[in-house]
Design an enzyme around this catalytic site. Sequence first.
Site, PDB file in Angstrom:
ATOM      1  N   GLY A 130     130.425 -26.443 131.276  1.00 17.10           N
ATOM      2  CA  GLY A 130     130.780 -25.047 131.545  1.00 17.10           C
ATOM      3  C   GLY A 130     131.787 -24.532 130.544  1.00 17.10           C
ATOM      4  O   GLY A 130     133.000 -24.653 130.741  1.00 17.10           O
ATOM      5  N   SER A 132     130.842 -21.401 128.161  1.00 16.58           N
ATOM      6  CA  SER A 132     130.644 -19.962 128.018  1.00 16.58           C
ATOM      7  C   SER A 132     130.877 -19.195 129.318  1.00 16.58           C
ATOM      8  O   SER A 132     130.563 -19.668 130.405  1.00 16.58           O
ATOM      9  CB  SER A 132     129.223 -19.677 127.545  1.00 16.58           C
ATOM     10  OG  SER A 132     128.967 -20.372 126.358  1.00 16.58           O
ATOM     11  N   SER A 164     123.534 -24.693 131.009  1.00 15.10           N
ATOM     12  CA  SER A 164     122.302 -25.478 131.067  1.00 15.10           C
ATOM     13  C   SER A 164     122.382 -26.538 132.161  1.00 15.10           C
ATOM     14  O   SER A 164     123.425 -27.167 132.336  1.00 15.10           O
ATOM     15  CB  SER A 164     122.037 -26.168 129.729  1.00 15.10           C
ATOM     16  OG  SER A 164     121.825 -25.221 128.717  1.00 15.10           O
ATOM     17  N   GLU A 247     127.832 -40.868 115.468  1.00 10.16           N
ATOM     18  CA  GLU A 247     126.493 -40.362 115.213  1.00 10.16           C
ATOM     19  C   GLU A 247     126.501 -39.108 114.370  1.00 10.16           C
ATOM     20  O   GLU A 247     125.456 -38.645 113.948  1.00 10.16           O
ATOM     21  CB  GLU A 247     125.792 -40.055 116.539  1.00 10.16           C
ATOM     22  CG  GLU A 247     125.450 -41.293 117.298  1.00 10.16           C
ATOM     23  CD  GLU A 247     124.373 -41.042 118.334  1.00 10.16           C
ATOM     24  OE1 GLU A 247     123.910 -39.895 118.426  1.00 10.16           O
ATOM     25  OE2 GLU A 247     124.027 -41.993 119.033  1.00 10.16           O
ATOM     26  N   GLU A 373     125.545 -16.749 112.902  1.00  8.54           N
ATOM     27  CA  GLU A 373     126.614 -15.965 112.260  1.00  8.54           C
ATOM     28  C   GLU A 373     127.917 -16.754 112.280  1.00  8.54           C
ATOM     29  O   GLU A 373     128.653 -16.791 111.289  1.00  8.54           O
ATOM     30  CB  GLU A 373     126.795 -14.616 112.976  1.00  8.54           C
ATOM     31  CG  GLU A 373     125.662 -13.612 112.739  1.00  8.54           C
ATOM     32  CD  GLU A 373     124.367 -13.983 113.424  1.00  8.54           C
ATOM     33  OE1 GLU A 373     124.432 -14.621 114.505  1.00  8.54           O
ATOM     34  OE2 GLU A 373     123.286 -13.658 112.897  1.00  8.54           O
TER      35      GLU A 373
HETATM   36  C1  LIG Z   1     119.376 -21.708 125.647  1.00  7.76           C
HETATM   37  C2  LIG Z   1     120.863 -21.636 125.739  1.00  7.76           C
HETATM   38  C3  LIG Z   1     121.557 -22.643 126.386  1.00  7.76           C
HETATM   39  C4  LIG Z   1     122.960 -22.572 126.514  1.00  7.76           C
HETATM   40  N1  LIG Z   1     123.603 -23.576 127.198  1.00  7.76           N
HETATM   41  C5  LIG Z   1     124.961 -23.502 127.368  1.00  7.76           C
HETATM   42  C6  LIG Z   1     125.671 -24.499 128.127  1.00  7.76           C
HETATM   43  O1  LIG Z   1     125.081 -25.464 128.612  1.00  7.76           O
HETATM   44  N2  LIG Z   1     127.002 -24.349 128.310  1.00  7.76           N
HETATM   45  C7  LIG Z   1     127.698 -23.305 127.765  1.00  7.76           C
HETATM   46  O2  LIG Z   1     128.894 -23.233 127.958  1.00  7.76           O
HETATM   47  N3  LIG Z   1     127.057 -22.333 127.056  1.00  7.76           N
HETATM   48  C8  LIG Z   1     125.703 -22.397 126.835  1.00  7.76           C
HETATM   49  N4  LIG Z   1     125.051 -21.416 126.129  1.00  7.76           N
HETATM   50  C9  LIG Z   1     125.809 -20.249 125.645  1.00  7.76           C
HETATM   51  C10 LIG Z   1     126.016 -20.231 124.135  1.00  7.76           C
HETATM   52  O3  LIG Z   1     126.947 -21.168 123.753  1.00  7.76           O
HETATM   53  C11 LIG Z   1     126.438 -18.792 123.761  1.00  7.76           C
HETATM   54  O4  LIG Z   1     125.328 -17.968 124.000  1.00  7.76           O
HETATM   55  C12 LIG Z   1     126.830 -18.691 122.308  1.00  7.76           C
HETATM   56  O5  LIG Z   1     128.013 -19.340 122.076  1.00  7.76           O
HETATM   57  C13 LIG Z   1     126.973 -17.217 121.866  1.00  7.76           C
HETATM   58  O6  LIG Z   1     127.788 -16.497 122.699  1.00  7.76           O
HETATM   59  P1  LIG Z   1     127.314 -15.111 123.327  1.00  7.76           P
HETATM   60  O7  LIG Z   1     125.975 -15.323 123.901  1.00  7.76           O
HETATM   61  O8  LIG Z   1     128.364 -14.595 124.191  1.00  7.76           O
HETATM   62  O9  LIG Z   1     127.108 -14.145 122.087  1.00  7.76           O
HETATM   63  P2  LIG Z   1     128.256 -13.251 121.428  1.00  7.76           P
HETATM   64  O10 LIG Z   1     129.374 -14.123 121.063  1.00  7.76           O
HETATM   65  O11 LIG Z   1     128.488 -12.079 122.260  1.00  7.76           O
HETATM   66  O12 LIG Z   1     127.520 -12.818 120.094  1.00  7.76           O
HETATM   67  C14 LIG Z   1     126.721 -11.652 119.984  1.00  7.76           C
HETATM   68  C15 LIG Z   1     126.379 -11.490 118.530  1.00  7.76           C
HETATM   69  O13 LIG Z   1     127.568 -11.272 117.787  1.00  7.76           O
HETATM   70  C16 LIG Z   1     127.667 -12.197 116.731  1.00  7.76           C
HETATM   71  N5  LIG Z   1     129.057 -12.520 116.449  1.00  7.76           N
HETATM   72  C17 LIG Z   1     130.013 -12.888 117.320  1.00  7.76           C
HETATM   73  N6  LIG Z   1     131.166 -13.118 116.693  1.00  7.76           N
HETATM   74  C18 LIG Z   1     130.932 -12.922 115.378  1.00  7.76           C
HETATM   75  C19 LIG Z   1     131.714 -13.013 114.195  1.00  7.76           C
HETATM   76  N7  LIG Z   1     133.005 -13.368 114.249  1.00  7.76           N
HETATM   77  N8  LIG Z   1     131.133 -12.730 112.999  1.00  7.76           N
HETATM   78  C20 LIG Z   1     129.823 -12.361 112.933  1.00  7.76           C
HETATM   79  N9  LIG Z   1     129.043 -12.250 114.020  1.00  7.76           N
HETATM   80  C21 LIG Z   1     129.584 -12.534 115.222  1.00  7.76           C
HETATM   81  C22 LIG Z   1     126.898 -13.398 117.226  1.00  7.76           C
HETATM   82  O14 LIG Z   1     126.472 -14.211 116.149  1.00  7.76           O
HETATM   83  C23 LIG Z   1     125.745 -12.734 117.933  1.00  7.76           C
HETATM   84  O15 LIG Z   1     124.782 -12.365 117.008  1.00  7.76           O
HETATM   85  C24 LIG Z   1     123.661 -21.463 125.974  1.00  7.76           C
HETATM   86  C25 LIG Z   1     122.956 -20.444 125.321  1.00  7.76           C
HETATM   87  C26 LIG Z   1     121.573 -20.512 125.188  1.00  7.76           C
HETATM   88  C27 LIG Z   1     120.843 -19.403 124.487  1.00  7.76           C
END
Ligand SMILES: Cc1cc2nc3c(=O)[nH]c(=O)nc-3n(C[C@H](O)[C@H](O)[C@H](O)COP(=O)(O)OP(=O)(O)OC[C@H]3O[C@@H](n4cnc5c(N)ncnc54)[C@H](O)[C@@H]3O)c2cc1C
Lengths: 389, 354
Positions: A130, A132, A164, A247, A373
């Site tokens: 946990g 995000s 996940s 690894e 990004e």
């Molecule tokens: C299939 C899947 C499984 C996942 N499983 C887990 C899990 O098990 N546990 C967990 O904790 N999280 C999980 N996640 C969450 C994942 O880690 C986040 O979705 C990811 O870190 C991006 O955060 P966000 O979705 O809030 O996007 P945001 O951070 O809101 O990003 C939105 C957009 O802005 C861009 N952006 C943000 N900051 C910058 C910057 N400084 N410069 C340029 N561009 C930027 C991003 O690249 C993106 O294009 C999962 C996500 C997916 C899709």
Amino acid sequence: MKLGWDSEHELFRSELVSFLQTHAPPEALGGRDLIGTDTGDIPQWARRWQAELFDNGWMVPAYPPELGGRDADPLECLIYAEELGRRGIPRSVHFGGYAIVGPSLLEFGSEDQKAMAPAAIRGDTIWCVGMSEPDAGSDLANLSTSAVSDGDSFVVNGQKVWTSYALHAEQCFCYVRTDPDAPRHKGISVLTVAMDTPGVTVRPLRHITGSAEFAEVFFDDVLVPVENLVGELHGGWRITMGSLAHERGGLWVDGVASAERAISDLVELSISLGRGSDPVLRRQLTELYVEVQSLRALGYKGFASFAQGSSAPEHSYMKLASSELRQRLYETGMDIQGSFGSITDDAVAVEAGRWQHSWQVSLAATIGGGTSEIQRNVVASRVLGLPRG
Amino acid sequence: MDFSLTPEQEMLRDTASALFSREFPSSLVRDACYDPVTGGASAAEAAFDRHLRPWISMGDESVVDQCLFMEEAGAAITTAPLWSSSALALPVLRAVNHPDADRVADGSLTATVALAGSAGEWRANGDVLKVLVTDFGLVDIVVFVDADGESVDSGGEAHVWVVPAGDLQARVVENMDLARPLAEVTRRPPGDDQPLTITEGDLGSVLERATVVLAAEMVGTARWLKETTIEYVSTREQFGKPVGSFQGLQWKLVDASLELEKAGAAVYYAAMCIDADDPDRHRATHVAKSAAGATARRWAKDAMQAHGGIGYTWEHDLHLYLRRANAADRLLGDSAWHMEQLALDLFQSQGQRV
Ligand SMILES: Cc1cc2nc3c(=O)[nH]c(=O)nc-3n(C[C@H](O)[C@H](O)[C@H](O)COP(=O)(O)OP(=O)(O)OC[C@H]3O[C@@H](n4cnc5c(N)ncnc54)[C@H](O)[C@@H]3O)c2cc1C
């Protein structure tokens, strides 16, 4: 520089290969790229397979036998990743337990917590991670799920998202804010939270593919014993992402191996659809081949520095390049099918819609675990040494 | 080349825009196709009956007007035989003066076309099994276009006849876009309907209309993706500022927007060419379809990337558009096919000059 490894390591390889040949269950073979990233549930065969790997010292080879390994050296770990990757065999369909939680407990946990590691690695305990939250994705340090200590317990309130396997997990490796007044990175701690604790609610979320692989997790006055703190209070920021240090030099292999497999499958697919002499397609596939092969070479080059104990900037490129490459490969797999490129029907579609499905799955690869990004930002500042904006 | 809209065209576009945003929320298509609930399909049908049947006659209007209307349609995901009836079937029926044409135009019959054979090409062929039949299951009649088992060379002829959908043997073949069903339909002899003939040249011209209108729809799909993304990245904050303020995202969106603007212009250029029966209409159609398909697919991917995790969820509408963009790009010739046609044409005329 030379091609190939010494005979001692090749012996390791043949031992592994014969184990895989005699033990890998049919469900684990075939290189379907959905495994591990798009399973709504954790099937029995996958649980059995993970346990079998563990019991035979093939789960995390770098670890000692009691942790599912055989004290393998970095090169052996690389060979291990090569052979599994080449065959498309997953170790586990949920990477959180063996790749993040187990290693973190071993490195940072109390004695009691270290004792939980084998079950996490063997898959006997299903863990979710946990990190995000709705307002903390790329900017993880913005997380706000709070944990307030009353002496014996923390009272946890807040919400995680896109977690996940949360639907199946028994434990959550949970990042919480323990000091709201400290600078952002200095007020974060990690707690292990049993998912059946009163106040924990899981609401499934589906992927775009329809599988309920991740979820929202809500914490409403959840009481967590203070012993469940992992590492130091307010020291959680150190415990980020996978700590499979042994690894790390070989983690890229999987992405490259699946790309290599995809290329040869694409060539076969073109031929079977009568497009083997289409010059445009041939050119497209050879360009992809050039990319995969040079990426593979780059991975090995990075491994050489890694094995000698120096940092390997090559590895920072690998996730970025292989995740984007994978999307292009699968998209090409749809394009080869021409007018039928969007057909997903099991009975009619080429390879039962494998390419369409894998493409949708691959769209998550440039988001989860740090977006492309963010990866580019990391390369810019840490590899190229560019000033931060 | 005058791209300015008449007041009537502006009104048409605004009317369409209001109609789709008011009457076709995504919940309609979710309840009917994505997470079917009891009554979902009939609610979508009722919305189509009430609001879209009157617009099928757009297939008799100028291509530019129909594109203006269908671009708005593409910005909403509907499950309705609108494009199939008005841009595909009606023009085919008109081309052969089929007696059913009027009833399709006045909205009392919905229709689709069964043409592509096993090769997946929208060219007359003699295959018994017709594939990629759009909106089968939603329409009243199927217009067969068939070459009686012979291959039709230029100058050849195809037969056109109509069969009630209910009389046909068909199988819905699942495709990525759950809202626009595709089916395999077994050809059935004309029965009472007297087959009419159409030359391959005329068939090609009719299909150009369907192709450009589909391209306009894809431009609308891409536009929804663009607008939704710009809105999202302008409000979504990470690291204390809107993610849309990061140049890493800005440049991606700028490049994609340039592509969309070009594709949109190419579509209306092609529409004008068809309306004027300009000799450039063939090439312009290929340009429009491949540009529109590419931009819709690119926007689907970039929108997903810019949304991060939330865009990857079933609950978010983005994937409805991602699915539509990828399926529509492959209808009536995928990009590779249109490029190939263009290449043939470009190099043929080059040869003549030499
Ligand atoms: C299939 C899947 C499984 C996942 N499983 C887990 C899990 O098990 N546990 C967990 O904790 N999280 C999980 N996640 C969450 C994942 O880690 C986040 O979705 C990811 O870190 C991006 O955060 P966000 O979705 O809030 O996007 P945001 O951070 O809101 O990003 C939105 C957009 O802005 C861009 N952006 C943000 N900051 C910058 C910057 N400084 N410069 C340029 N561009 C930027 C991003 O690249 C993106 O294009 C999962 C996500 C997916 C899709």
